[in-house]
Enzyme design. Structure first.
Site, short mmCIF file in Angstrom:
data_model
loop_
_atom_site.label_atom_id
_atom_site.label_comp_id
_atom_site.label_asym_id
_atom_site.label_seq_id
_atom_site.Cartn_x
_atom_site.Cartn_y
_atom_site.Cartn_z
N LYS A 56 0.84 -1.21 0.00
CA LYS A 56 0.00 0.00 0.00
C LYS A 56 0.87 1.26 0.00
O LYS A 56 0.68 2.16 -0.81
CB LYS A 56 -0.93 0.01 1.24
N ARG B 131 -10.09 0.53 8.31
CA ARG B 131 -9.62 -0.79 8.69
C ARG B 131 -10.65 -1.57 9.48
O ARG B 131 -10.37 -2.70 9.89
CB ARG B 131 -8.41 -0.59 9.60
N ARG C 229 11.98 -4.83 5.17
CA ARG C 229 11.64 -3.45 4.80
C ARG C 229 12.46 -2.42 5.59
O ARG C 229 12.69 -2.59 6.78
CB ARG C 229 10.16 -3.23 5.08
N ARG D 208 10.88 -0.30 11.22
CA ARG D 208 9.76 -0.11 12.15
C ARG D 208 9.81 -1.10 13.31
O ARG D 208 10.08 -2.28 13.09
CB ARG D 208 8.43 -0.27 11.39
N ARG E 177 -0.90 -8.73 13.00
CA ARG E 177 -1.53 -7.71 12.14
C ARG E 177 -2.30 -8.37 11.00
O ARG E 177 -3.37 -7.91 10.59
CB ARG E 177 -0.46 -6.75 11.61
P1 AP5 Z 1 4.83 -1.61 1.93
O1 AP5 Z 1 4.43 -0.83 0.73
O2 AP5 Z 1 5.60 -0.91 2.99
O3 AP5 Z 1 3.56 -2.38 2.53
P2 AP5 Z 1 2.23 -1.81 3.23
O4 AP5 Z 1 1.07 -2.46 2.57
O5 AP5 Z 1 2.27 -0.33 3.30
O6 AP5 Z 1 2.40 -2.50 4.65
P3 AP5 Z 1 2.32 -1.89 6.12
O7 AP5 Z 1 3.09 -2.83 7.02
O8 AP5 Z 1 2.69 -0.46 6.15
O9 AP5 Z 1 0.81 -2.05 6.40
P4 AP5 Z 1 0.12 -2.04 7.73
O10 AP5 Z 1 -1.26 -1.88 7.27
O11 AP5 Z 1 0.37 -3.21 8.61
O12 AP5 Z 1 0.81 -0.81 8.53
P5 AP5 Z 1 0.33 0.66 8.83
O13 AP5 Z 1 1.50 1.55 8.82
O14 AP5 Z 1 -0.84 1.01 8.00
O15 AP5 Z 1 5.68 -2.87 1.41
C1 AP5 Z 1 6.31 -3.75 2.30
C2 AP5 Z 1 7.71 -4.14 1.77
O16 AP5 Z 1 7.56 -4.93 0.60
C3 AP5 Z 1 8.57 -2.94 1.37
O17 AP5 Z 1 9.89 -3.17 1.75
C4 AP5 Z 1 8.46 -2.89 -0.17
O18 AP5 Z 1 9.65 -2.39 -0.77
C5 AP5 Z 1 8.21 -4.33 -0.53
N1 AP5 Z 1 7.28 -4.46 -1.66
C6 AP5 Z 1 6.15 -3.73 -1.89
N2 AP5 Z 1 5.53 -4.13 -3.01
C7 AP5 Z 1 6.28 -5.17 -3.50
C8 AP5 Z 1 6.15 -6.01 -4.65
N3 AP5 Z 1 5.14 -5.87 -5.53
N4 AP5 Z 1 7.11 -6.95 -4.84
C9 AP5 Z 1 8.14 -7.10 -3.95
N5 AP5 Z 1 8.31 -6.32 -2.86
C10 AP5 Z 1 7.39 -5.37 -2.63
O19 AP5 Z 1 -0.19 0.52 10.34
C11 AP5 Z 1 0.72 0.29 11.40
C12 AP5 Z 1 -0.04 0.24 12.72
O20 AP5 Z 1 -0.67 1.52 12.97
C13 AP5 Z 1 -1.20 -0.76 12.78
O21 AP5 Z 1 -0.75 -2.06 13.14
C14 AP5 Z 1 -2.09 -0.11 13.86
O22 AP5 Z 1 -1.58 -0.33 15.15
C15 AP5 Z 1 -1.96 1.36 13.54
N6 AP5 Z 1 -2.97 1.84 12.56
C16 AP5 Z 1 -2.72 2.37 11.33
N7 AP5 Z 1 -3.86 2.68 10.70
C17 AP5 Z 1 -4.88 2.35 11.54
C18 AP5 Z 1 -6.28 2.40 11.45
N8 AP5 Z 1 -6.89 2.87 10.33
N9 AP5 Z 1 -7.01 1.95 12.51
C19 AP5 Z 1 -6.43 1.50 13.62
N10 AP5 Z 1 -5.08 1.39 13.79
C20 AP5 Z 1 -4.31 1.82 12.75
MG MG Z 2 2.41 1.08 4.85
#
Ligand code: AP5
Ligand code: MG
Length: 215
Positions: A13, A88, A127, A161, A172
């Site tokens: 994402k 979410r 990552r 992270r 997660r």
């Molecule tokens: P990346 O693009 O970083 O993946 P992502 O989908 O953004 O994954 P996240 O871990 O950020 O998602 P998340 O939803 O768990 O975390 P968030 O920050 O939202 O890609 C990952 C890796 O793969 C990278 O190294 C990239 O280079 C590689 N890659 C990407 N695409 C690729 C491909 N096609 N091929 C190969 N490699 C690839 O949330 C974190 C925390 O915040 C949550 O756990 C929660 O506690 C809180 N939080 C955030 N939003 C909310 C909400 N709305 N409600 C409640 N709590 C929330």
């Molecule tokens: Mg992300």
């Protein structure tokens, strides 16, 4: 144009949102990034969120929805929004509808990145991001062109992270299945869901999303 990027942790994402910002001048609204910003500056929201995030649980629906509302107010109506990691839960999806209505906006697409969960642990544990500009990289799949130097800003400082451990990632993912995936049928009923193969190469995923946005 306003879109949601939906997919489990590591689906890509954030990676795709950054590329859409560059290609289309849209704005990425990542609740995860906003919360991490609040944690690092020590705001009251950050103090509340840190422990929850570190163990992979969800922060309250009200807190994240207020963050989104404030960002939309600040950015104005002309710029398209990419919702990354929000909504979410069912409650957040309903809150988003109200927030969009209040701002006179509407959702154009919900883009689901379809991925193989087994591959995501490797993606996430490899990552890292530039500590200066936030550009995202991966030890194996997305290395900087010059090792140790950010492609985008030239910084040599990188960070990882605290919630990117295998145990937390699995938690997660479980929450994604239990709380987030169930919001899809509601969007399907509105005919705005598009699915993209998130296991394809990063450039191919971007191309598939570009085609959806051009439709
Ligand atoms: P990346 O693009 O970083 O993946 P992502 O989908 O953004 O994954 P996240 O871990 O950020 O998602 P998340 O939803 O768990 O975390 P968030 O920050 O939202 O890609 C990952 C890796 O793969 C990278 O190294 C990239 O280079 C590689 N890659 C990407 N695409 C690729 C491909 N096609 N091929 C190969 N490699 C690839 O949330 C974190 C925390 O915040 C949550 O756990 C929660 O506690 C809180 N939080 C955030 N939003 C909310 C909400 N709305 N409600 C409640 N709590 C929330
Ligand atoms: Mg992300």
């Amino acid at each position: 144009m306003d879109i949601i990027l939906l997919g489990p942790p590591g689906a890509g994402k954030g990676t795709q949102a950054h590329r859409l910002v560059e290609h289309h001048g849209m704005r990425q609204l990542s609740t995860g990034d906003m919360l991490r910003g609040a944690v690092s500056t020590g705001t009251p929201v950050g103090l509340k969120a840190k422990a929850i995030m570190d163990r992979g649980d969800l922060v309250s629906d009200d807190i994240v929805s207020e963050l989104i509302d404030a960002e939309l107010t600040a950015m104005g109506p002309a710029t398209g929004a990419i919702f990354d990691g929000y909504p979410r839960t069912e409650a957040q999806a309903q809150m988003l509808d109200g927030i969009l209505e209040k701002h006179g906006r509407k959702l154009d697409h919900v883009i689901e990145l379809e991925v193989d969960e087994d591959a995501l642990v490797e993606r996430i544990t490899g990552r890292f991001t530039c500590a200066n500009c936030g550009a995202g990289y991966h030890d194996k799949f997305n290395k900087p062109e010059t090792p140790g130097v950010c492609d985008r800003c030239g910084s040599t400082e990188f960070k990882r992270r605290p919630d990117d451990t295998e145990e937390t990632v699995r938690k997660r993912m479980g929450l994604y299945r239990a709380e987030t995936a169930p919001i899809l049928p509601g969007y399907e009923a509105r005919g705005i869901v598009n699915r993209v193969d998130g296991m394809a190469a990063i450039e191919e995923v971007t191309h598939a999303i570009d085609c959806i946005l051009a439709d």
